[in-house]
Write a protein that holds these residues in place. Sequence first.
Motif, PDB file in Angstrom:
ATOM      1  N   GLN A  51       0.802  -1.220   0.000  1.00  0.00           N
ATOM      2  CA  GLN A  51       0.000   0.000   0.000  1.00  0.00           C
ATOM      3  C   GLN A  51       0.841   1.278   0.000  1.00  0.00           C
ATOM      4  O   GLN A  51       0.494   2.243  -0.681  1.00  0.00           O
ATOM      5  N   VAL A  52       1.942   1.288   0.744  1.00  0.00           N
ATOM      6  CA  VAL A  52       2.763   2.509   0.849  1.00  0.00           C
ATOM      7  C   VAL A  52       3.809   2.563  -0.257  1.00  0.00           C
ATOM      8  O   VAL A  52       3.863   3.514  -1.036  1.00  0.00           O
ATOM      9  N   LEU A  53       4.646   1.522  -0.354  1.00  0.00           N
ATOM     10  CA  LEU A  53       5.696   1.505  -1.365  1.00  0.00           C
ATOM     11  C   LEU A  53       5.173   1.099  -2.738  1.00  0.00           C
ATOM     12  O   LEU A  53       5.827   1.374  -3.758  1.00  0.00           O
ATOM     13  N   GLU A  54       4.009   0.423  -2.752  1.00  0.00           N
ATOM     14  CA  GLU A  54       3.376  -0.016  -4.010  1.00  0.00           C
ATOM     15  C   GLU A  54       4.320  -0.858  -4.865  1.00  0.00           C
ATOM     16  O   GLU A  54       4.441  -0.667  -6.083  1.00  0.00           O
ATOM     17  N   MET A  55       5.021  -1.759  -4.236  1.00  0.00           N
ATOM     18  CA  MET A  55       5.883  -2.697  -4.963  1.00  0.00           C
ATOM     19  C   MET A  55       5.012  -3.830  -5.495  1.00  0.00           C
ATOM     20  O   MET A  55       4.541  -4.670  -4.720  1.00  0.00           O
ATOM     21  N   ARG A  56       4.799  -3.864  -6.767  1.00  0.00           N
ATOM     22  CA  ARG A  56       3.839  -4.799  -7.354  1.00  0.00           C
ATOM     23  C   ARG A  56       4.281  -6.262  -7.220  1.00  0.00           C
ATOM     24  O   ARG A  56       3.489  -7.116  -6.828  1.00  0.00           O
ATOM     25  N   LEU A  57       5.536  -6.550  -7.600  1.00  0.00           N
ATOM     26  CA  LEU A  57       6.002  -7.935  -7.584  1.00  0.00           C
ATOM     27  C   LEU A  57       6.027  -8.479  -6.151  1.00  0.00           C
ATOM     28  O   LEU A  57       5.454  -9.533  -5.863  1.00  0.00           O
ATOM     29  N   LEU A  58       6.694  -7.739  -5.250  1.00  0.00           N
ATOM     30  CA  LEU A  58       6.774  -8.183  -3.857  1.00  0.00           C
ATOM     31  C   LEU A  58       5.391  -8.176  -3.205  1.00  0.00           C
ATOM     32  O   LEU A  58       5.061  -9.072  -2.416  1.00  0.00           O
ATOM     33  N   GLY A  59       4.591  -7.185  -3.585  1.00  0.00           N
ATOM     34  CA  GLY A  59       3.229  -7.118  -3.062  1.00  0.00           C
ATOM     35  C   GLY A  59       2.399  -8.317  -3.487  1.00  0.00           C
ATOM     36  O   GLY A  59       1.610  -8.849  -2.700  1.00  0.00           O
ATOM     37  N   THR A  60       2.568  -8.745  -4.734  1.00  0.00           N
ATOM     38  CA  THR A  60       1.837  -9.917  -5.238  1.00  0.00           C
ATOM     39  C   THR A  60       2.243 -11.183  -4.491  1.00  0.00           C
ATOM     40  O   THR A  60       1.410 -12.024  -4.129  1.00  0.00           O
ATOM     41  N   ILE A  61       3.560 -11.313  -4.216  1.00  0.00           N
ATOM     42  CA  ILE A  61       4.058 -12.471  -3.472  1.00  0.00           C
ATOM     43  C   ILE A  61       3.460 -12.495  -2.064  1.00  0.00           C
ATOM     44  O   ILE A  61       3.006 -13.534  -1.575  1.00  0.00           O
ATOM     45  N   PHE A  62       3.454 -11.318  -1.428  1.00  0.00           N
ATOM     46  CA  PHE A  62       2.872 -11.226  -0.084  1.00  0.00           C
ATOM     47  C   PHE A  62       1.381 -11.535  -0.106  1.00  0.00           C
ATOM     48  O   PHE A  62       0.847 -12.163   0.818  1.00  0.00           O
ATOM     49  N   ASP A  63       0.678 -11.079  -1.150  1.00  0.00           N
ATOM     50  CA  ASP A  63      -0.762 -11.359  -1.276  1.00  0.00           C
ATOM     51  C   ASP A  63      -1.015 -12.870  -1.317  1.00  0.00           C
ATOM     52  O   ASP A  63      -1.959 -13.370  -0.688  1.00  0.00           O
ATOM     53  N   LYS A  64      -0.193 -13.587  -2.090  1.00  0.00           N
ATOM     54  CA  LYS A  64      -0.343 -15.046  -2.188  1.00  0.00           C
ATOM     55  C   LYS A  64      -0.059 -15.707  -0.837  1.00  0.00           C
ATOM     56  O   LYS A  64      -0.751 -16.647  -0.428  1.00  0.00           O
TER      57      LYS A  64
END
Length: 259
Positions: A51-64
């Motif tokens: 949400q803050v850094l908006e890192m898409r790749l790392l964010g997607t991994i965390f979402d999974k």
Amino acid sequence: MLLEFGIKDIIDVVLVALMLYYIYRLMRESRSVNAFKGVIFFVIVWLFVSQVLEMRLLGTIFDKLVSVGILAVIIIFQEDIRKFLFNIGGHQRMKVLRRLFTSSKQKDKDSKEVKQIIMPLVMASINMSRQKVGALIVLERNATLDDIVATGDTIDANINQRLIENIFFKNSPLHDGAMIIADKRIKAAGCILPVSHDLSIPKELGLRHRAAKGVSEETDAVAIVVSEETGGISVAIKGRFRLHLSAEELESILTAELL
């Protein structure tokens, strides 16, 4: 941006904070607080990254990981989640709400039935206390004790003072176990209870008290203990003891908890 933060958002933040505090306190009592801190840390990192850094790749991994992790959290904290729900259902305010929707006739009927259960328990406890006969009696409430009943010998009899005293007589084979009372009947005796490993329990309290504390921590049951060494009568509720009770105090506590 600040203008969009209204009263509803403040209430939202306060409710989340209260919920987290209550869960933290529950986890601390059950010694799962370190695992809970780890989960909170992971959630904060996940929100910061996505949400803050908006890192898409790392964010997607965390979402999974979160989607799979929810199931893992339920498995890890299943006992704590069950205890949390029992605490909500058995909370004093919930009892008040239930009473508001109960008719006066039903209340009178419930009161008479509860007294029919309580008086044999009180009289038996007092007699066993005088003779220093050890006893452990667990009264089921909202949380089922079927798994504990299965560890003992099935009795399924009316609640009777003489029967209780005979079961806990020193030469009885069922003397050392716990008696389970559910659905206004003595369901079983000689049952094995979960033992609390709380180091704060006074040393003068024996294994029966630890078992009473253990079952009252894991369920909403009420546990009555008669000490074989001192003859003292105690009650364990929600992991807390009421010690050195008189007949009047025991009757008052049971009435308040069972009604």
